[in-house]
Design a protein around this motif. Structure first.
Motif, PDB file in Angstrom:
ATOM      1  N   LEU A 236     -28.346 -23.766 -28.441  1.00  0.00           N
ATOM      2  CA  LEU A 236     -27.403 -24.231 -27.421  1.00  0.00           C
ATOM      3  C   LEU A 236     -27.033 -23.089 -26.472  1.00  0.00           C
ATOM      4  CD1 LEU A 236     -24.464 -26.629 -27.909  1.00  0.00           C
ATOM      5  CD2 LEU A 236     -23.975 -24.397 -26.915  1.00  0.00           C
ATOM      6  N   ALA A 237     -26.939 -21.878 -27.005  1.00  0.00           N
ATOM      7  CA  ALA A 237     -26.591 -20.717 -26.176  1.00  0.00           C
ATOM      8  C   ALA A 237     -27.597 -20.553 -25.037  1.00  0.00           C
ATOM      9  CB  ALA A 237     -26.563 -19.459 -27.047  1.00  0.00           C
ATOM     10  N   LEU A 266     -18.541 -27.292 -19.678  1.00  0.00           N
ATOM     11  CA  LEU A 266     -18.515 -27.932 -20.996  1.00  0.00           C
ATOM     12  C   LEU A 266     -19.464 -27.227 -21.972  1.00  0.00           C
ATOM     13  CD1 LEU A 266     -18.322 -31.650 -19.812  1.00  0.00           C
ATOM     14  CD2 LEU A 266     -16.519 -30.350 -20.985  1.00  0.00           C
ATOM     15  N   PHE A 267     -20.599 -26.761 -21.476  1.00  0.00           N
ATOM     16  CA  PHE A 267     -21.518 -26.033 -22.351  1.00  0.00           C
ATOM     17  C   PHE A 267     -20.988 -24.643 -22.694  1.00  0.00           C
ATOM     18  CE2 PHE A 267     -24.591 -29.373 -22.246  1.00  0.00           C
ATOM     19  CZ  PHE A 267     -25.329 -29.170 -23.401  1.00  0.00           C
ATOM     20  N   ARG A 268     -20.232 -24.041 -21.762  1.00  0.00           N
ATOM     21  CA  ARG A 268     -19.609 -22.740 -22.093  1.00  0.00           C
ATOM     22  C   ARG A 268     -18.630 -22.920 -23.252  1.00  0.00           C
ATOM     23  NH1 ARG A 268     -19.579 -21.608 -16.592  1.00  0.00           N
ATOM     24  NH2 ARG A 268     -17.446 -22.350 -16.305  1.00  0.00           N
ATOM     25  N   ILE A 269     -17.850 -23.988 -23.182  1.00  0.00           N
ATOM     26  CA  ILE A 269     -16.874 -24.277 -24.243  1.00  0.00           C
ATOM     27  C   ILE A 269     -17.612 -24.543 -25.558  1.00  0.00           C
ATOM     28  CG2 ILE A 269     -15.124 -25.947 -25.018  1.00  0.00           C
ATOM     29  CD1 ILE A 269     -14.460 -26.314 -21.954  1.00  0.00           C
ATOM     30  N   ALA A 270     -18.674 -25.360 -25.484  1.00  0.00           N
ATOM     31  CA  ALA A 270     -19.431 -25.703 -26.704  1.00  0.00           C
ATOM     32  C   ALA A 270     -20.032 -24.430 -27.324  1.00  0.00           C
ATOM     33  CB  ALA A 270     -20.533 -26.704 -26.374  1.00  0.00           C
ATOM     34  N   ARG A 272     -18.884 -21.401 -27.106  1.00  0.00           N
ATOM     35  CA  ARG A 272     -17.785 -20.645 -27.714  1.00  0.00           C
ATOM     36  C   ARG A 272     -17.415 -21.249 -29.064  1.00  0.00           C
ATOM     37  NH1 ARG A 272     -14.860 -20.173 -22.943  1.00  0.00           N
ATOM     38  NH2 ARG A 272     -13.513 -21.895 -23.494  1.00  0.00           N
ATOM     39  N   GLU A 273     -17.354 -22.579 -29.127  1.00  0.00           N
ATOM     40  CA  GLU A 273     -16.894 -23.239 -30.363  1.00  0.00           C
ATOM     41  C   GLU A 273     -17.964 -23.248 -31.450  1.00  0.00           C
ATOM     42  OE1 GLU A 273     -14.801 -26.919 -30.103  1.00  0.00           O
ATOM     43  OE2 GLU A 273     -13.734 -26.310 -28.284  1.00  0.00           O
ATOM     44  N   LEU A 274     -19.231 -23.414 -31.046  1.00  0.00           N
ATOM     45  CA  LEU A 274     -20.289 -23.612 -32.046  1.00  0.00           C
ATOM     46  C   LEU A 274     -21.047 -22.336 -32.391  1.00  0.00           C
ATOM     47  CD1 LEU A 274     -21.648 -26.993 -30.617  1.00  0.00           C
ATOM     48  CD2 LEU A 274     -20.310 -26.696 -32.704  1.00  0.00           C
ATOM     49  N   GLY A 275     -20.947 -21.336 -31.533  1.00  0.00           N
ATOM     50  CA  GLY A 275     -21.582 -20.046 -31.846  1.00  0.00           C
ATOM     51  C   GLY A 275     -23.007 -19.940 -31.324  1.00  0.00           C
ATOM     52  N   GLU A 276     -23.585 -18.732 -31.542  1.00  0.00           N
ATOM     53  CA  GLU A 276     -24.886 -18.390 -30.947  1.00  0.00           C
ATOM     54  C   GLU A 276     -26.067 -19.066 -31.656  1.00  0.00           C
ATOM     55  OE1 GLU A 276     -25.331 -16.291 -28.040  1.00  0.00           O
ATOM     56  OE2 GLU A 276     -23.292 -17.063 -28.045  1.00  0.00           O
ATOM     57  N   GLY A 277     -25.864 -19.496 -32.906  1.00  0.00           N
ATOM     58  CA  GLY A 277     -27.004 -20.045 -33.660  1.00  0.00           C
ATOM     59  C   GLY A 277     -27.144 -21.547 -33.561  1.00  0.00           C
ATOM     60  N   ALA A 278     -26.151 -22.243 -33.003  1.00  0.00           N
ATOM     61  CA  ALA A 278     -26.159 -23.715 -33.022  1.00  0.00           C
ATOM     62  C   ALA A 278     -27.302 -24.275 -32.178  1.00  0.00           C
ATOM     63  CB  ALA A 278     -24.833 -24.247 -32.489  1.00  0.00           C
ATOM     64  N   TYR A 280     -29.003 -27.086 -29.608  1.00  0.00           N
ATOM     65  CA  TYR A 280     -28.428 -27.684 -28.397  1.00  0.00           C
ATOM     66  C   TYR A 280     -27.849 -29.077 -28.613  1.00  0.00           C
ATOM     67  CZ  TYR A 280     -33.029 -30.001 -27.393  1.00  0.00           C
ATOM     68  OH  TYR A 280     -34.193 -30.732 -27.436  1.00  0.00           O
ATOM     69  N   LEU A 281     -28.453 -29.853 -29.542  1.00  0.00           N
ATOM     70  CA  LEU A 281     -27.938 -31.214 -29.737  1.00  0.00           C
ATOM     71  C   LEU A 281     -26.635 -31.235 -30.530  1.00  0.00           C
ATOM     72  CD1 LEU A 281     -31.263 -33.190 -30.234  1.00  0.00           C
ATOM     73  CD2 LEU A 281     -29.835 -33.035 -28.192  1.00  0.00           C
ATOM     74  N   GLU A 282     -26.247 -30.049 -31.049  1.00  0.00           N
ATOM     75  CA  GLU A 282     -24.928 -29.956 -31.699  1.00  0.00           C
ATOM     76  C   GLU A 282     -23.817 -30.278 -30.706  1.00  0.00           C
ATOM     77  OE1 GLU A 282     -23.961 -29.219 -34.873  1.00  0.00           O
ATOM     78  OE2 GLU A 282     -26.016 -29.093 -35.606  1.00  0.00           O
ATOM     79  N   ALA A 283     -24.108 -30.197 -29.426  1.00  0.00           N
ATOM     80  CA  ALA A 283     -23.100 -30.581 -28.417  1.00  0.00           C
ATOM     81  C   ALA A 283     -22.673 -32.030 -28.627  1.00  0.00           C
ATOM     82  CB  ALA A 283     -23.669 -30.393 -27.013  1.00  0.00           C
ATOM     83  N   ILE A 284     -23.607 -32.850 -29.086  1.00  0.00           N
ATOM     84  CA  ILE A 284     -23.270 -34.258 -29.344  1.00  0.00           C
ATOM     85  C   ILE A 284     -22.374 -34.360 -30.585  1.00  0.00           C
ATOM     86  CG2 ILE A 284     -24.238 -36.518 -29.982  1.00  0.00           C
ATOM     87  CD1 ILE A 284     -26.679 -35.785 -28.204  1.00  0.00           C
TER      88      ILE A 284
END
Ligand code: NDP
Length: 297
Positions: A236-237, A266-270, A272-278, A280-284
């Motif tokens: 996601l990063a 919104l992706f900047r927030i995601a 920050r919340e999910l971290g560097e390893g998440a 991209y679909l973790e945004a869902i």
């Protein structure tokens, strides 16, 4: 004898790309975490180089696939950098999803050393890289593109010349900004449908026969979201980075982009919340958590 090539950056997509090159070239690889390069060398017969300089020494073609243009620029410099090894007359192909401005800077630096440069970001994901069916978006002058094409054909199926250096990176950033937009829009829409009790797999099938469909709804959601599998294929990063590049590119063209600005935010927030390893679909998944619902079926 096979020509000598170098590949730097054996990440999620770089590794399978390099795997194809290892069959056609006498390949040297370099990776920041050396163990990955050594494992790759054992598996493919390539040579694990000690430094970027070592990898590039004697190479007719040098390819990079790193997170951002900043890492590519950094690897050029210093006593162990690529510039210290790459021979005059070589071809440098950067498959990083980089930014157009940096691509121009890198091209000028290499040109001063007699090395031709093309930005060659790819699309098609890790599956496409494994299958050798990536789409490659090339920014280069005409003769450099013609030299690059047969090299890129090792892992690319559709190889397109979009314009001068930077054009490939610009298209790739816009492509990924649209991907990011579709991801978030799907997550919002289907969180609502799931909450309302609409059967989501059936709803997805109908949507995919209708005008709201996209690569996200056809190619990603059925096997990765509805199943809850969410495999790690693309960080996601990195997608957050791509939307940022797209917004800055549009600014540079004097184009207003209120939709993509919001997606970038919104992706900047995601990130920050999910971290560097998440993935991209973790945004869902983040949207699901916020809505108190899971889109499964
Ligand atoms: P990964 O995060 O999986 O791998 C990144 C690679 O860069 C690794 O080899 C890593 O080394 C190396 N690296 C990271 N930081 C540095 C540094 N400071 N100096 C030197 N090397 C470094 O990324 P991907 O392979 O997924 O992506 C690479 C590029 O391709 C990105 O620009 C991405 O946007 C793009 N892309 C990715 C796709 C995908 O599906 N994954 C699809 C299309 C494009 P180490 O092993 O030490 O961590």
């Amino acid at each position: 004898m096979k020509p000598h090539a170098a590949f730097l950056g054996l990440g999620a997509i770089g590794r399978p790309m390099a795997g194809h090159l290892a069959r056609a070239y006498d390949l040297s690889v370099w990776n920041r975490t050396a163990a990955r390069a050594e494992e790759f060398a054992r598996a493919t017969g390539a040579r694990a180089a000690a430094t970027p300089r070592d990898a590039a020494t004697g190479a007719a073609v040098v390819l990079t696939c790193l997170p951002t243009s900043a890492e590519v620029e950094a690897l050029l410099e210093g006593p162990d950098g690529i510039l210290a090894g790459v021979p005059e007359g070589a071809l440098f192909l950067d498959c990083t999803s980089g930014d157009p401005e940096s691509a121009g800077r890198i091209a000028r630096k290499l040109e001063a050393r007699g090395v031709a440069f093309a930005d060659c970001p790819v699309s098609g994901g890790t599956n496409g890289a494994e299958a050798g069916t990536l789409t490659v978006m090339v920014g280069a002058d005409g003769p450099t593109f013609e030299r690059a094409r047969p090299v890129l054909a090792a892992f690319g199926k559709r190889i397109e010349h979009l314009g001068p250096v930077g054009a490939g990176s610009a298209l790739k950033a816009i492509n990924n900004a649209l991907l990011a937009t579709n991801i978030l829009a799907f997550g919002e829409g289907f969180s609502g449908l799931a909450k309302a009790g609409v059967p989501v797999r059936k709803a997805l099938e109908v949507l995919n026969a209708s005008s709201g469909r996209s690569f996200v709804t056809e190619g990603l959601v059925p096997d990765r979201v509805l199943t809850g599998a969410f495999p790690n294929t693309f960080r996601l990063a990195l997608l957050e980075k791509d939307v940022g590049i797209a917004v800055r590119f549009l600014e540079s063209q004097g184009v207003q982009s209120p939709v993509l600005h919001r997606v970038a935010e919104l992706f900047r927030i995601a990130r920050r919340e999910l971290g560097e390893g998440a993935d991209y679909l973790e945004a869902i998944r983040l949207q699901e958590r916020r809505s108190g619902v899971e889109i499964r079926g």
